[in-house]
Write a protein that holds these residues in place. Structure first.
Motif, short mmCIF file in Angstrom:
data_model
loop_
_atom_site.label_atom_id
_atom_site.label_comp_id
_atom_site.label_asym_id
_atom_site.label_seq_id
_atom_site.Cartn_x
_atom_site.Cartn_y
_atom_site.Cartn_z
N ARG A 30 0.40 -1.06 0.05
CA ARG A 30 0.08 -0.43 -0.32
C ARG A 30 0.36 1.27 -0.04
N THR A 32 2.38 4.37 -1.46
CA THR A 32 3.08 5.27 -2.13
C THR A 32 4.77 6.07 -2.53
N ASP A 33 4.45 6.83 -3.39
CA ASP A 33 5.78 7.49 -3.43
C ASP A 33 6.22 8.43 -2.07
#
Length: 65
Positions: A30, A32-33
């Motif tokens: 899950r 993100t960047d």
């Protein structure tokens, strides 16, 4: 002074290691960047703390009480 740095950095590295392992096991898919940046920052901080432990361990284990 070195003893306090050793024990504080040991305590913080254990807590930080637990958080990193928890992120890798539970939240890896899950991320993100921004999450990967957060994880990278925690890993860098863990490496700094482990370096402090490495350099202060000699004074802890070489002294006789």
């Amino acid at each position: 002074m070195k003893k306090s740095f050793f024990y504080i950095s040991l305590f913080l590295s254990l807590i930080l290691g637990y958080h990193i392992i928890k992120i890798l096991i539970v939240d890896l898919e899950r991320l993100t960047d921004y999450g990967f940046g957060y994880l990278t920052g925690k890993v860098i901080l863990l490496m700094i703390l482990l370096t402090v432990i490495f350099f202060t361990r000699k004074s802890i284990f070489s002294t006789r009480s």
